[in-house]
Scaffold this motif. Structure first.
Motif, PDB file in Angstrom:
ATOM      1  N   ASP A   1      -4.521  12.900  -6.844  1.00  0.00           N
ATOM      2  CA  ASP A   1      -5.098  11.559  -6.887  1.00  0.00           C
ATOM      3  C   ASP A   1      -5.387  11.184  -8.333  1.00  0.00           C
ATOM      4  O   ASP A   1      -4.942  11.880  -9.259  1.00  0.00           O
ATOM      5  CB  ASP A   1      -6.358  11.451  -6.018  1.00  0.00           C
ATOM      6  CG  ASP A   1      -7.447  12.446  -6.404  1.00  0.00           C
ATOM      7  OD1 ASP A   1      -7.495  12.860  -7.582  1.00  0.00           O
ATOM      8  OD2 ASP A   1      -8.252  12.807  -5.532  1.00  0.00           O
TER       9      ASP A   1
ATOM     10  N   GLU B   1      -4.639   5.035   1.682  1.00  0.00           N
ATOM     11  CA  GLU B   1      -4.479   6.474   1.478  1.00  0.00           C
ATOM     12  C   GLU B   1      -3.138   6.795   0.823  1.00  0.00           C
ATOM     13  O   GLU B   1      -3.056   7.656  -0.062  1.00  0.00           O
ATOM     14  CB  GLU B   1      -4.601   7.209   2.812  1.00  0.00           C
ATOM     15  CG  GLU B   1      -4.521   8.730   2.707  1.00  0.00           C
ATOM     16  CD  GLU B   1      -5.651   9.348   1.900  1.00  0.00           C
ATOM     17  OE1 GLU B   1      -5.533  10.539   1.551  1.00  0.00           O
ATOM     18  OE2 GLU B   1      -6.652   8.652   1.616  1.00  0.00           O
TER      19      GLU B   1
ATOM     20  N   ARG C   1      -1.588   4.834  -1.215  1.00  0.00           N
ATOM     21  CA  ARG C   1      -1.743   4.434  -2.608  1.00  0.00           C
ATOM     22  C   ARG C   1      -2.562   5.446  -3.411  1.00  0.00           C
ATOM     23  O   ARG C   1      -2.251   5.726  -4.571  1.00  0.00           O
ATOM     24  CB  ARG C   1      -2.392   3.051  -2.672  1.00  0.00           C
ATOM     25  CG  ARG C   1      -1.429   1.914  -2.386  1.00  0.00           C
ATOM     26  CD  ARG C   1      -2.130   0.583  -2.281  1.00  0.00           C
ATOM     27  NE  ARG C   1      -1.181  -0.530  -2.289  1.00  0.00           N
ATOM     28  CZ  ARG C   1      -1.437  -1.742  -1.824  1.00  0.00           C
ATOM     29  NH1 ARG C   1      -2.641  -2.006  -1.289  1.00  0.00           N
ATOM     30  NH2 ARG C   1      -0.514  -2.687  -1.865  1.00  0.00           N
ATOM     31  N   ARG C   2      -3.586   5.991  -2.801  1.00  0.00           N
ATOM     32  CA  ARG C   2      -4.426   6.965  -3.494  1.00  0.00           C
ATOM     33  C   ARG C   2      -3.603   8.166  -3.959  1.00  0.00           C
ATOM     34  O   ARG C   2      -3.754   8.633  -5.094  1.00  0.00           O
ATOM     35  CB  ARG C   2      -5.549   7.434  -2.566  1.00  0.00           C
ATOM     36  CG  ARG C   2      -6.531   8.401  -3.232  1.00  0.00           C
ATOM     37  CD  ARG C   2      -7.561   8.918  -2.244  1.00  0.00           C
ATOM     38  NE  ARG C   2      -6.991   9.888  -1.315  1.00  0.00           N
ATOM     39  CZ  ARG C   2      -6.837  11.191  -1.604  1.00  0.00           C
ATOM     40  NH1 ARG C   2      -7.217  11.673  -2.786  1.00  0.00           N
ATOM     41  NH2 ARG C   2      -6.317  12.013  -0.711  1.00  0.00           N
TER      42      ARG C   2
ATOM     43  N   GLU D   1      -1.675   6.217  -7.297  1.00  0.00           N
ATOM     44  CA  GLU D   1      -2.673   6.613  -8.284  1.00  0.00           C
ATOM     45  C   GLU D   1      -2.491   8.063  -8.728  1.00  0.00           C
ATOM     46  O   GLU D   1      -2.595   8.383  -9.919  1.00  0.00           O
ATOM     47  CB  GLU D   1      -4.072   6.404  -7.703  1.00  0.00           C
ATOM     48  CG  GLU D   1      -4.391   4.950  -7.391  1.00  0.00           C
ATOM     49  CD  GLU D   1      -5.645   4.789  -6.559  1.00  0.00           C
ATOM     50  OE1 GLU D   1      -6.435   5.754  -6.484  1.00  0.00           O
ATOM     51  OE2 GLU D   1      -5.835   3.699  -5.973  1.00  0.00           O
TER      52      GLU D   1
END
Length: 314
Positions: A50, A85, A87-88, A92
């Motif tokens: 993350d 989630e 995207r996390r 990211e």
């Protein structure tokens, strides 16, 4: 050359480890959550993926990063906000790794993306190419597209060599998901109403995808490019079932039901998405990899299926 591999315990990652370990001109480090999870000589413990992950114990001195780790596509995601989630982890987490790779002086970043960035279906005779406008339809595909775009912007600003690879459905020994289900169904010998499906779908054998990734590690023409990955041989669902049965040495009972009737019935039963994967087309054109990298898939579909079901059932 020093290479850091993320996702080393995954389906593609494990095969990459087998291919890279012990080569005289390669020094592989595997990012893993648990020591001993994969047969890799050099390990770096990384417990999450993350925006806050510290890669300092893994990234130093590396020349190339192969980023195969991701939150994988989940058919029945029960999270309230699956996209957040995805995207996390996939956006990211990927950007965090890329930024730290740049700071550590990594020269090349190879990102294993997905054909879902292009979309879910193609029309007859109109395969996806790298130039097609992205059209993802689910949270997983959206997250992969956003990661690609952010990486491209970052690489352009900093000058890191970025290579993006979008595989189609990957099959091979111990494959899971749709391919594993198909092998299981064929193995049972049940009659299937899929004997008259005339779609075309591109697949990629695990060994072909790994070969393309290995080619992109130091090929000078790969820098800054996006490549689609497939076997270069497209099959209908009917042909794929026949190929799997042949590789398994099992009889296959196919009933020639028209695709339109199958789609109608699946829609009534709320299974339209499943039917689209079985009846729709998804073709990719790998001319770019052939022309730019002089790459040819080393394994035919017949060989790939034989390797897949032979080891899977052995």
């Amino acid at each position: 050359m020093k290479i850091l591999l993320t996702g080393a315990t995954g389906f593609v990652g494990r095969r990459l480890v087998e291919s890279l370990e012990g080569l005289p001109d390669r020094e592989l480090t595997c990012a893993v959550r648990k020591s001993g999870a994969v047969n890799c000589t050099r390990e770096a413990l990384v417990h999450d993926l993350d925006a806050d992950t510290d890669w300092s114990g893994a990234i130093g001195g590396q020349h190339v990063v192969i980023h195969a780790a991701a939150r994988a596509h989940i058919m029945k995601d029960e999270l309230a906000d699956p996209l957040a989630e995805y995207r996390r982890v996939n956006v990211e987490g990927t950007l965090n790794l890329a930024r730290q790779a740049i700071e550590a002086g990594v020269k090349r970043f190879i990102y294993i993306s997905s054909i879902k960035v292009n979309g879910e279906q193609t029309s007859e005779g109109n395969p996806f190419t790298e130039d097609y406008k992205p059209a993802p339809e689910d949270p997983y595909g959206i997250s992969k597209m956003e990661a690609e775009q952010a990486l491209q912007s970052l690489a352009t600003d900093i000058g890191m060599e970025l290579v993006i690879i979008r595989p189609t459905l990957v099959y091979g020994p111990k494959a899971k998901g749709n391919f594993a289900t198909m092998v299981k169904v064929v193995g049972k010998g049940l009659p299937l109403p899929l004997g008259a499906v005339h779609n075309k779908r591109s697949l990629v054998a695990l060994d072909n995808l790994v070969d393309l990734i290995l080619t992109c590690i130091n090929h000078p023409a790969a820098a800054g490019e996006v490549f689609l990955a497939s076997d270069g041989e497209d099959l209908s669902t009917t042909e794929l079932l026949q190929g799997v049965a042949h590789a398994m040495g099992r009889p296959l009972r196919l009933i020639p039901v028209p695709s339109g009737l199958l789609m109608f019935g699946a829609t009534l039963l709320g299974k339209k998405a499943i039917a689209q994967r079985l009846l729709g087309s998804l073709q990719v054109d790998i001319s770019k990899a052939r022309n730019v990298l002089n790459w040819r898939p080393p394994v035919t579909v017949e060989e790939g299926l034989a390797r897949a079901v032979g080891k899977q059932n052995g």
